[in-house]
Design a protein around this motif. Structure first.
Motif, PDB file in Angstrom:
ATOM      1  N   PHE A 262      93.647  12.405  28.164  1.00  0.00           N
ATOM      2  CA  PHE A 262      92.106  12.527  27.684  1.00  0.00           C
ATOM      3  C   PHE A 262      91.425  13.720  28.146  1.00  0.00           C
ATOM      4  O   PHE A 262      90.371  14.137  27.552  1.00  0.00           O
ATOM      5  N   PHE A 263      91.482  14.238  29.432  1.00  0.00           N
ATOM      6  CA  PHE A 263      90.826  14.869  29.866  1.00  0.00           C
ATOM      7  C   PHE A 263      91.400  16.420  30.430  1.00  0.00           C
ATOM      8  O   PHE A 263      91.024  17.282  31.028  1.00  0.00           O
ATOM      9  N   ARG A 264      92.663  16.660  29.752  1.00  0.00           N
ATOM     10  CA  ARG A 264      93.503  17.846  30.185  1.00  0.00           C
ATOM     11  C   ARG A 264      94.002  17.983  31.537  1.00  0.00           C
ATOM     12  O   ARG A 264      93.714  19.158  31.977  1.00  0.00           O
ATOM     13  N   GLU A 265      93.787  16.968  32.365  1.00  0.00           N
ATOM     14  CA  GLU A 265      94.015  17.101  33.765  1.00  0.00           C
ATOM     15  C   GLU A 265      95.552  17.581  33.984  1.00  0.00           C
ATOM     16  O   GLU A 265      96.489  17.334  33.227  1.00  0.00           O
ATOM     17  N   VAL A 266      95.856  18.402  34.985  1.00  0.00           N
ATOM     18  CA  VAL A 266      97.151  18.711  35.235  1.00  0.00           C
ATOM     19  C   VAL A 266      97.926  17.858  35.894  1.00  0.00           C
ATOM     20  O   VAL A 266      97.765  17.427  36.924  1.00  0.00           O
ATOM     21  N   LEU A 267      99.319  17.740  35.383  1.00  0.00           N
ATOM     22  CA  LEU A 267     100.338  16.845  35.938  1.00  0.00           C
ATOM     23  C   LEU A 267     101.249  17.825  36.802  1.00  0.00           C
ATOM     24  O   LEU A 267     101.968  18.411  36.208  1.00  0.00           O
ATOM     25  N   ASP A 268     101.040  17.990  38.201  1.00  0.00           N
ATOM     26  CA  ASP A 268     101.484  18.963  38.847  1.00  0.00           C
ATOM     27  C   ASP A 268     102.690  18.152  39.629  1.00  0.00           C
ATOM     28  O   ASP A 268     102.981  16.812  39.479  1.00  0.00           O
ATOM     29  N   LEU A 269     103.637  18.759  40.512  1.00  0.00           N
ATOM     30  CA  LEU A 269     104.588  18.284  41.201  1.00  0.00           C
ATOM     31  C   LEU A 269     104.146  17.086  42.302  1.00  0.00           C
ATOM     32  O   LEU A 269     104.873  16.195  42.493  1.00  0.00           O
ATOM     33  N   TRP A 270     102.871  17.371  42.672  1.00  0.00           N
ATOM     34  CA  TRP A 270     102.337  16.234  43.821  1.00  0.00           C
ATOM     35  C   TRP A 270     102.274  15.016  42.881  1.00  0.00           C
ATOM     36  O   TRP A 270     102.404  14.007  43.357  1.00  0.00           O
ATOM     37  N   VAL A 271     101.645  15.047  41.775  1.00  0.00           N
ATOM     38  CA  VAL A 271     101.149  13.956  41.144  1.00  0.00           C
ATOM     39  C   VAL A 271     102.596  13.216  40.709  1.00  0.00           C
ATOM     40  O   VAL A 271     102.815  11.703  40.691  1.00  0.00           O
ATOM     41  N   LEU A 272     103.526  13.988  40.477  1.00  0.00           N
ATOM     42  CA  LEU A 272     104.892  13.479  39.988  1.00  0.00           C
ATOM     43  C   LEU A 272     105.330  12.774  40.907  1.00  0.00           C
ATOM     44  O   LEU A 272     106.209  11.640  40.744  1.00  0.00           O
ATOM     45  N   ALA A 273     105.332  13.507  42.279  1.00  0.00           N
ATOM     46  CA  ALA A 273     105.969  12.832  43.310  1.00  0.00           C
ATOM     47  C   ALA A 273     105.092  11.530  43.644  1.00  0.00           C
ATOM     48  O   ALA A 273     105.968  10.370  44.218  1.00  0.00           O
ATOM     49  N   GLY A 274     104.042  11.432  43.761  1.00  0.00           N
ATOM     50  CA  GLY A 274     103.164  10.261  43.925  1.00  0.00           C
ATOM     51  C   GLY A 274     103.443   8.934  42.914  1.00  0.00           C
ATOM     52  O   GLY A 274     103.679   8.215  43.248  1.00  0.00           O
ATOM     53  N   ILE A 275     103.718   9.424  41.521  1.00  0.00           N
ATOM     54  CA  ILE A 275     104.084   8.540  40.704  1.00  0.00           C
ATOM     55  C   ILE A 275     105.409   7.753  41.019  1.00  0.00           C
ATOM     56  O   ILE A 275     105.743   6.438  40.980  1.00  0.00           O
ATOM     57  N   GLY A 276     106.499   8.560  41.457  1.00  0.00           N
ATOM     58  CA  GLY A 276     107.577   8.168  41.764  1.00  0.00           C
ATOM     59  C   GLY A 276     107.581   7.119  43.246  1.00  0.00           C
ATOM     60  O   GLY A 276     108.260   6.327  42.997  1.00  0.00           O
ATOM     61  N   CYS A 277     106.661   7.798  44.184  1.00  0.00           N
ATOM     62  CA  CYS A 277     106.593   6.636  45.330  1.00  0.00           C
ATOM     63  C   CYS A 277     105.892   5.337  44.745  1.00  0.00           C
ATOM     64  O   CYS A 277     106.616   4.433  45.452  1.00  0.00           O
ATOM     65  N   VAL A 278     104.895   5.481  44.289  1.00  0.00           N
ATOM     66  CA  VAL A 278     104.422   4.201  43.940  1.00  0.00           C
ATOM     67  C   VAL A 278     105.381   3.226  42.949  1.00  0.00           C
ATOM     68  O   VAL A 278     105.479   1.973  43.238  1.00  0.00           O
ATOM     69  N   LEU A 279     106.049   3.834  42.161  1.00  0.00           N
ATOM     70  CA  LEU A 279     107.130   2.982  41.425  1.00  0.00           C
ATOM     71  C   LEU A 279     108.107   2.615  42.173  1.00  0.00           C
ATOM     72  O   LEU A 279     108.740   1.549  42.188  1.00  0.00           O
ATOM     73  N   ALA A 280     108.609   3.234  43.098  1.00  0.00           N
ATOM     74  CA  ALA A 280     109.478   2.981  44.181  1.00  0.00           C
ATOM     75  C   ALA A 280     109.205   1.879  45.054  1.00  0.00           C
ATOM     76  O   ALA A 280     109.942   1.033  45.106  1.00  0.00           O
ATOM     77  N   GLY A 281     107.956   1.594  45.426  1.00  0.00           N
ATOM     78  CA  GLY A 281     107.407   0.475  46.202  1.00  0.00           C
ATOM     79  C   GLY A 281     107.318  -0.681  45.159  1.00  0.00           C
ATOM     80  O   GLY A 281     107.590  -1.761  45.894  1.00  0.00           O
ATOM     81  N   VAL A 282     106.895  -0.531  43.964  1.00  0.00           N
ATOM     82  CA  VAL A 282     106.920  -1.677  43.055  1.00  0.00           C
ATOM     83  C   VAL A 282     108.278  -2.184  42.853  1.00  0.00           C
ATOM     84  O   VAL A 282     108.793  -3.310  43.101  1.00  0.00           O
ATOM     85  N   ILE A 283     109.364  -1.448  42.654  1.00  0.00           N
ATOM     86  CA  ILE A 283     110.799  -1.743  42.583  1.00  0.00           C
ATOM     87  C   ILE A 283     111.220  -2.517  43.930  1.00  0.00           C
ATOM     88  O   ILE A 283     112.204  -3.380  43.732  1.00  0.00           O
ATOM     89  N   LEU A 284     110.900  -2.012  44.816  1.00  0.00           N
ATOM     90  CA  LEU A 284     111.539  -2.529  46.209  1.00  0.00           C
ATOM     91  C   LEU A 284     110.854  -3.738  46.489  1.00  0.00           C
ATOM     92  O   LEU A 284     111.692  -4.698  46.944  1.00  0.00           O
ATOM     93  N   LEU A 285     109.733  -4.105  46.210  1.00  0.00           N
ATOM     94  CA  LEU A 285     109.091  -5.333  46.249  1.00  0.00           C
ATOM     95  C   LEU A 285     109.690  -6.376  45.196  1.00  0.00           C
ATOM     96  O   LEU A 285     110.148  -7.562  45.422  1.00  0.00           O
ATOM     97  N   ALA A 286     109.992  -6.101  44.091  1.00  0.00           N
ATOM     98  CA  ALA A 286     110.523  -6.864  42.954  1.00  0.00           C
ATOM     99  C   ALA A 286     111.967  -7.238  43.391  1.00  0.00           C
ATOM    100  O   ALA A 286     112.517  -8.375  43.160  1.00  0.00           O
ATOM    101  N   LYS A 287     112.935  -6.519  44.046  1.00  0.00           N
ATOM    102  CA  LYS A 287     114.102  -6.527  44.496  1.00  0.00           C
ATOM    103  C   LYS A 287     114.017  -7.606  45.650  1.00  0.00           C
ATOM    104  O   LYS A 287     115.120  -8.089  46.020  1.00  0.00           O
ATOM    105  N   GLU A 288     112.910  -7.728  46.497  1.00  0.00           N
ATOM    106  CA  GLU A 288     113.011  -8.633  47.685  1.00  0.00           C
ATOM    107  C   GLU A 288     113.259 -10.184  47.403  1.00  0.00           C
ATOM    108  O   GLU A 288     113.807 -10.839  48.286  1.00  0.00           O
ATOM    109  N   ASP A 289     112.867 -10.571  46.219  1.00  0.00           N
ATOM    110  CA  ASP A 289     113.130 -12.003  45.982  1.00  0.00           C
ATOM    111  C   ASP A 289     114.647 -12.063  44.991  1.00  0.00           C
ATOM    112  O   ASP A 289     114.800 -13.411  44.796  1.00  0.00           O
ATOM    113  N   SER A 290     114.986 -11.051  44.732  1.00  0.00           N
ATOM    114  CA  SER A 290     116.119 -11.073  43.757  1.00  0.00           C
ATOM    115  C   SER A 290     117.312 -11.661  44.587  1.00  0.00           C
ATOM    116  O   SER A 290     117.490 -11.450  45.857  1.00  0.00           O
TER     117      SER A 290
END
Length: 290
Positions: A262-290
């Motif tokens: 919506f605001f034409r903000e840039v998706l740089d490598l740091w943002v991509l890396a951050g998204i990957g870290c957050v999603l990795a944390g979510v997946i790690l927690l989801a697997k703890e009870d599996s």
């Protein structure tokens, strides 16, 4: 299946919170003050919930008086004070710094859960927490941005993170006696009425008479407030408090994507890396009870 549905509720609720910046900017562009935005978010959410629950779920209105302190704490501290602290924090420091400080919340929740309920700090949980904190920092621009902050901004940011964390704690106690809908309604009963002290109606009415003001207010109330709190609170019925708070870190990921779309903000490598870290944390927690 029920366990994974609870995770889905938490993720969806956090994703909806990620749209708050879009609607805040829409209202801010019309000259709506921070204080009136706090009132719009809290009071109109209360009005909407009252109408909806009066039509489809009147049981939410019945509670025991001895449980009022739980709802008062959640409404006044976790919701109303959060909005006041976070919105004002953005006036004293960059949005990047405000976002980083807000997402100290999972750290507070994990620590308070361990203190109050002796919840174990497992290696997996600590790893997920660190990944999520790193991801939030990267998405917010910690690595590549020019971050500066005043003492006032720092204190407001830490306060916003603490207030955000307390909702998970209050909800833990509330959900021991009531369903998620009752918990969320009475939380907003107190936050909605409390927000009226900030209302400046003569200044607000001109903005609400414009299509952008109506759309911004509706989005702030429905998409960025009512829906996320309903889904997040529902998710807490099946997800441990500390895990839910860490999983909710998908919010800055969505906020970053909203900024790009919506605001034409840039998706740089740091943002991509951050998204990957957050999603990795979510997946790690989801697997703890599996």
């Amino acid at each position: 299946m029920k366990k994974y549905l609870s995770y889905a509720y938490v993720i969806f609720g956090a994703a909806c919170w990620g749209f708050i910046g879009l609607f805040n900017r829409m209202l801010g562009d019309l000259g709506v003050t921070v204080w009136n935005r706090v009132t719009i978010r809290n009071f109109l959410s209360l009005v909407l919930m009252t109408v909806v629950f009066a039509l489809v779920r009147r049981s939410v209105f019945r509670i025991r008086l001895r449980h009022l302190p739980i709802f008062a704490g959640a409404g006044l501290l976790s919701v109303l004070c959060l909005a006041v602290a976070y919105f004002n924090c953005q006036m004293y420091c960059s949005l990047a710094v405000a976002g980083i400080l807000l997402y100290l919340a999972p750290s507070f929740v994990v620590l308070m859960s361990a203190l109050l309920w002796k919840t174990p700090l497992t290696r997996r949980k600590i790893t997920a927490l660190l990944l999520s904190l790193l991801g939030c920092g990267l998405v917010s621009g910690l690595a590549g941005g020019d971050l500066s902050i005043s003492l006032t901004g720092l204190l407001l940011g830490i306060a916003s993170g603490f207030c955000y964390a307390t909702y998970t704690i209050f909800a833990h106690y509330g959900l021991a006696h009531y369903d998620s809908y009752t918990m969320i309604y009475w939380t907003f009963f107190f936050s909605g009425l409390g927000s009226l002290v900030f209302l400046d109606l003569p200044a607000l009415l001109p903005a609400l008479s414009q299509p952008q003001g109506i759309l911004g207010s509706a989005g702030l109330v429905i998409v960025a407030t009512v829906l996320p709190y309903l889904f997040y609170t529902k998710g807490l019925e099946g997800v441990e408090s500390g895990k839910a708070s860490i999983i909710a870190n998908v919010e800055p990921v969505v906020a970053a994507l909203v900024g790009i779309a919506f605001f034409r903000e840039v998706l740089d490598l740091w943002v991509l890396a951050g998204i990957g870290c957050v999603l990795a944390g979510v997946i790690l927690l989801a697997k703890e009870d599996s």
